[in-house]
Design an enzyme around this catalytic site. Structure first.
Site, PDB file in Angstrom:
ATOM      1  N   GLY A  51      20.806 -22.524   2.203  1.00  0.00           N
ATOM      2  CA  GLY A  51      21.684 -21.820   3.127  1.00  0.00           C
ATOM      3  C   GLY A  51      22.404 -20.672   2.445  1.00  0.00           C
ATOM      4  O   GLY A  51      21.861 -19.974   1.598  1.00  0.00           O
ATOM      5  N   GLY A  52      23.682 -20.491   2.806  1.00  0.00           N
ATOM      6  CA  GLY A  52      24.471 -19.406   2.237  1.00  0.00           C
ATOM      7  C   GLY A  52      24.621 -19.494   0.733  1.00  0.00           C
ATOM      8  O   GLY A  52      24.868 -18.482   0.069  1.00  0.00           O
TER       9      GLY A  52
ATOM     10  N   GLY B  96       0.965  10.278 -10.657  1.00  0.00           N
ATOM     11  CA  GLY B  96       2.362   9.945 -10.410  1.00  0.00           C
ATOM     12  C   GLY B  96       2.859   8.813 -11.282  1.00  0.00           C
ATOM     13  O   GLY B  96       4.048   8.749 -11.620  1.00  0.00           O
ATOM     14  N   ALA B  97       1.962   7.925 -11.658  1.00  0.00           N
ATOM     15  CA  ALA B  97       2.361   6.816 -12.525  1.00  0.00           C
ATOM     16  C   ALA B  97       2.720   7.316 -13.919  1.00  0.00           C
ATOM     17  O   ALA B  97       3.576   6.730 -14.592  1.00  0.00           O
ATOM     18  CB  ALA B  97       1.244   5.783 -12.601  1.00  0.00           C
TER      19      ALA B  97
END
Length: 518
Positions: free
Chosen positions: A171-172, A406-407
């Site tokens: 949960g939280g 781009g790498a």
């Protein structure tokens, strides 16, 4: 000497609280293969140094069966001490006491030591083993989680925060660990999820188990939420201590340097032959790292997640460094969504806590495909560009083989602010590989199309492109590479570069914060 009644009263209270949930619940914890909260803290801290805070804390809930209900230390043990001689604050939830559930006082104890850790400028370790929010305390429990999350955010980048999951965390409760720097989990003993298997089956009809949904290996391999996995509590705590040995106390200090006897001028002859002649063949980048760093020792977060990238802490001439590397053995070392997230968050941690960043490059590009494009590889890949550009610590780069397109830019190129860049003679720094280039360059396409033997002509053009462009020398001629070096001398060059760059001072333009593409 007669002990006064007042002192005797204190002793009895302490002895009762130290029994936690009682012998039966402690035995049940042990039968699960789990240590108690106090046993965990005893292992974490140097003997005799732990000082407990708020041992006598009590809840004040009057709901349901809570009036008169005693929960020793309100289900969490908090305090401070020394870990390998370093000051550390810590808390450990006690599952034997009301399932370690978090109520108002439980949360207040945790936030108090978080505040203390911030004031003192020392790391904090949270050991999680809890059934979650204490339902009987209602909104006060939720407020408690919110108070913790707020402090996690404020402490980020100021002091190291480590979460250790040694039982349930649901949960939280999972959001606090997710906001810390590193998460450790115990195989088959710990799990994290927002909604459990029964809720998932009710809502979606999907059947799963605790282990499949949120077990340690799931989070270490699939989600990337966890950074380390160990077989048992003892091994986990030893890894926590090892990680702490690399970390500074806070963002105003440098990581601790130790002279460890490894010759800074040591040659690494094995590296001269580690890159295969066949450009399609792989090799283990971890062998490169082990050869270069002090005594071959490094600690690797996310070892089983996005394995096409490697991140690690190591030492060079006793100085802690962060290492980022492509892994040619997995997906040829390409960058994809998960590797981009893994790399960029590690870079930002290193920059926040003053670790020089060493990058080993062997990358053919970003992973193509609709799954990647639709999954946001543009946005995720941009995180690497952002993080390297933002980092102001010393940044050193070694290109071992492929570095395309781009790498090439993304992997700590000079254009993103790298301070010193080295390349091996085997480096191929180009817009793309030769196989793709001959399909793109129009003059090549024409020659191949009109040749009497197109296959042979294609081979010739590939060789021509490789000779002309797939080398480190054009980049070196342009000043984009500072030196082409013998692989065996990599350690020497990196250590010398670190020594001269360790006093680097660089600041960012004044701003509240940037807007990283998350």
């Amino acid at each position: 000497m007669k002990v006064s009644d007042k002192i005797q009263e204190l002793i009895e209270k302490e002895e009762k609280i130290k029994k936690m949930g009682g012998a039966e619940r402690i035995e049940k914890q042990h039968k699960k293969g789990k240590l108690t909260a106090r046993e965990r803290l005893d292992l974490l801290f140097d003997k005799g140094t732990f000082r407990e805070i708020d041992m006598l804390a009590k809840h004040r809930s009057i709901n349901f069966d809570m009036p008169g209900k005693e929960i020793p230390s309100d289900g969490v043990i908090t305090g401070h001490g020394l870990v390998l001689g370093k000051p550390v604050f810590a808390y450990a939830q006690d599952f034997t006491s009301r399932g370690g559930s978090l109520g108002e006082r439980h949360a207040a104890k945790i936030t108090k030591i978080m505040d203390m850790a911030m004031k003192a400028g020392v790391p904090i370790v949270g050991i999680n083993d809890s059934g979650g929010a204490r339902v009987e305390e209602g909104i006060d429990s939720l407020r408690g989680y919110g108070d913790i999350f707020f402090r996690n955010s404020r402490a980020s980048g100021v002091i190291p925060q480590i979460s250790v999951i040694m039982g349930p965390c649901a949960g939280g409760a999972v959001y606090s660990p997710a906001m810390t720097d590193f998460i450790f989990m115990v195989d088959k003993k710990s799990y994290m999820f927002i909604t459990g298997p029964s809720v998932i089956e009710t809502v979606t009809g999907e059947k799963t188990t605790f282990e499949e949904l949120g077990g340690a290996m799931t989070h270490n391999t699939k989600s990337g939420n966890a950074h380390f996995i160990s077989e048992n509590d003892e091994e986990t705590i030893e890894k926590v201590k090892l990680l702490l040995s690399y970390l500074p106390n806070n963002n105003m200090e440098d990581p601790p340097r130790y002279q460890n006897g490894d010759d800074p001028h040591r040659i690494c002859p094995e590296l001269d032959s580690i890159v295969p002649d066949n450009p399609k063949a792989g090799y283990d980048m971890k062998d490169v790292i082990a050869s270069v760093v002090d005594h071959g020792e490094f600690i690797e977060p996310h070892e089983f997640y996005a394995e096409n990238a490697v991140i690690a802490f190591a030492r060079l001439n006793g100085r802690p460094v962060g290492i980022v590397a492509n892994q040619p053995l997995v997906l040829a070392g390409v960058l994809d969504i998960n590797a981009s997230d893994k790399i960029s968050r590690f870079i930002r941690f290193c920059d926040a806590f003053n670790f020089p960043i060493i990058t080993f490059v062997d990358v053919p590009g970003y992973l193509p495909g609709t799954d990647q494009e639709w999954g946001g590889v543009i946005r995720h890949g941009a995180k690497i560009l952002w993080s390297y550009s933002e980092a102001s610590v010393p940044k050193l780069t070694v290109t071992t083989r492929k570095s395309y397109g781009g790498a090439y830019i993304a992997m700590s190129s000079q254009h993103l602010g790298a301070d010193m860049l080295f390349a091996w003679p085997s480096a191929e720094i180009a817009v793309m590989g030769a196989q793709g280039a001959v399909n793109v360059v129009s003059s090549y396409r024409k020659e191949i199309k009109t040749a009497s033997d197109p296959k042979q002509k294609r081979k010739e053009k590939i060789k021509e492109y490789e000779t002309a462009f797939n080398t480190p020398y054009i980049a070196a001629e342009r000043g984009y590479i500072d030196a082409v070096i013998r692989p065996s001398e990599t350690r020497i060059h990196l250590i010398d570069a670190l020594e001269i760059m360790c006093t680097k001072k660089e600041s960012l333009p004044p701003k509240k914060h940037g807007n990283i593409p998350v």
